[in-house]
Design an enzyme around this catalytic site. Structure first.
Site, PDB file in Angstrom:
ATOM      1  N   TYR A 237       0.819  -1.217   0.000  1.00  0.00           N
ATOM      2  CA  TYR A 237       0.000   0.000   0.000  1.00  0.00           C
ATOM      3  C   TYR A 237       0.856   1.272   0.000  1.00  0.00           C
ATOM      4  O   TYR A 237       0.395   2.322   0.448  1.00  0.00           O
ATOM      5  CB  TYR A 237      -0.944  -0.013   1.210  1.00  0.00           C
TER       6      TYR A 237
ATOM      7  N   HIS B  93      -9.311  -6.677  -2.123  1.00  0.00           N
ATOM      8  CA  HIS B  93      -8.409  -5.813  -2.890  1.00  0.00           C
ATOM      9  C   HIS B  93      -8.252  -6.399  -4.282  1.00  0.00           C
ATOM     10  O   HIS B  93      -8.162  -7.622  -4.444  1.00  0.00           O
ATOM     11  CB  HIS B  93      -7.018  -5.752  -2.232  1.00  0.00           C
TER      12      HIS B  93
ATOM     13  N   THR C 268     -14.757   1.496  -3.950  1.00  0.00           N
ATOM     14  CA  THR C 268     -13.958   1.377  -2.710  1.00  0.00           C
ATOM     15  C   THR C 268     -14.838   1.529  -1.473  1.00  0.00           C
ATOM     16  O   THR C 268     -14.706   0.778  -0.506  1.00  0.00           O
ATOM     17  CB  THR C 268     -12.859   2.468  -2.709  1.00  0.00           C
TER      18      THR C 268
ATOM     19  N   ARG D  33     -18.360  -5.884  -3.003  1.00  0.00           N
ATOM     20  CA  ARG D  33     -18.456  -4.938  -1.886  1.00  0.00           C
ATOM     21  C   ARG D  33     -19.903  -4.491  -1.666  1.00  0.00           C
ATOM     22  O   ARG D  33     -20.339  -4.296  -0.530  1.00  0.00           O
ATOM     23  CB  ARG D  33     -17.545  -3.744  -2.138  1.00  0.00           C
TER      24      ARG D  33
ATOM     25  N   ASN E 205     -13.718  -3.224   3.664  1.00  0.00           N
ATOM     26  CA  ASN E 205     -14.330  -3.469   2.346  1.00  0.00           C
ATOM     27  C   ASN E 205     -13.931  -4.802   1.703  1.00  0.00           C
ATOM     28  O   ASN E 205     -14.111  -5.003   0.507  1.00  0.00           O
ATOM     29  CB  ASN E 205     -14.112  -2.276   1.420  1.00  0.00           C
TER      30      ASN E 205
ATOM     31  N   GLU F 278       2.269  -6.160  -7.817  1.00  0.00           N
ATOM     32  CA  GLU F 278       1.669  -6.829  -6.655  1.00  0.00           C
ATOM     33  C   GLU F 278       1.868  -8.352  -6.721  1.00  0.00           C
ATOM     34  O   GLU F 278       2.142  -8.987  -5.699  1.00  0.00           O
ATOM     35  CB  GLU F 278       0.193  -6.452  -6.554  1.00  0.00           C
TER      36      GLU F 278
ATOM     37  N   PHE G 264      -5.568   7.552   6.675  1.00  0.00           N
ATOM     38  CA  PHE G 264      -6.064   6.207   6.950  1.00  0.00           C
ATOM     39  C   PHE G 264      -4.977   5.140   6.855  1.00  0.00           C
ATOM     40  O   PHE G 264      -5.260   3.960   7.079  1.00  0.00           O
ATOM     41  CB  PHE G 264      -7.221   5.857   6.003  1.00  0.00           C
TER      42      PHE G 264
ATOM     43  N   ARG H 167     -12.188  -5.217 -11.002  1.00  0.00           N
ATOM     44  CA  ARG H 167     -12.534  -3.997 -10.247  1.00  0.00           C
ATOM     45  C   ARG H 167     -14.041  -3.745 -10.327  1.00  0.00           C
ATOM     46  O   ARG H 167     -14.671  -3.345  -9.356  1.00  0.00           O
ATOM     47  CB  ARG H 167     -11.774  -2.787 -10.810  1.00  0.00           C
TER      48      ARG H 167
END
Ligand code: DAT
Ligand code: MG
Length: 150
Positions: A50, A116, A92, A103, A113, A127, A58, A86
């Site tokens: 991240y 990812h 999000t 979600r 949520n 990633e 946050f 996505r």
């Protein structure tokens, strides 16, 4: 274009028994699983994953949350899978996520949520390399391919 994307079911998804539901959705779509493992992410790896959010209000809460228990990390392959995953995940903030999305159906707050997914092909490459070694990525033929692709 056939792509690969990185997907993580966050600790809340694991704790709430949602892994099977979510994996089932991705299988039904016809995506091919390339890698999967349950792991407890070390803090340092979470911070690298991240990294783009470092310094935001946050960030610490996000790292605490994501390292609070085991997560299911996965790689899925399919046509346009990065953007389409996505879309299947939804926005999000689950308040903005449409019913029918993961979600939208399973979560209520941004900070919980549940999933990812990589936001671009470039992010996916980065990633996948952060979480998996080459030998953990399976190259195999899905026998349903003729029924998925013309
Ligand atoms: P996404 O996970 O949809 O790619 P993101 O990359 O903007 O969203 O943020 C990463 C995660 O950080 C997100 O899933 C939940 C958390 N997050 C983002 N914005 C937040 C906020 N305003 N308050 C609390 N958590 C937030
Ligand atoms: Mg993101």
């Amino acid at each position: 274009m056939i792509e690969r994307t990185f997907v993580m079911l966050k600790p809340d998804a694991v704790q709430r028994g949602l892994m099977g539901d979510i994996v089932a959705r991705l299988e039904r779509k016809g995506y091919k699983p390339v890698a999967m493992k349950l792991m407890h992410i070390p803090r340092e790896l979470a911070e690298r994953h991240y990294g783009e959010h470092k310094g935001k209000s946050f960030f610490m809460g996000l790292i605490d949350y994501i390292t609070s228990g085991p997560v299911l990390v996965m790689v899925w392959e399919g046509e346009n899978v990065v953007a389409d995953m996505r879309a299947m995940m939804g926005k999000t903030n689950p308040k903005d996520a449409l019913p029918g999305t993961i979600r939208g159906d399973f979560a209520q707050q941004t900070g919980r949520n549940i999933i990812h997914g990589s936001d671009s092909v470039e992010s996916a490459k980065r990633e996948i390399a952060l979480f998996f070694n080459d030998y953990e990525l399976q190259s195999w033929k899905l026998t349903s391919e003729p029924w998925l692709f013309e």
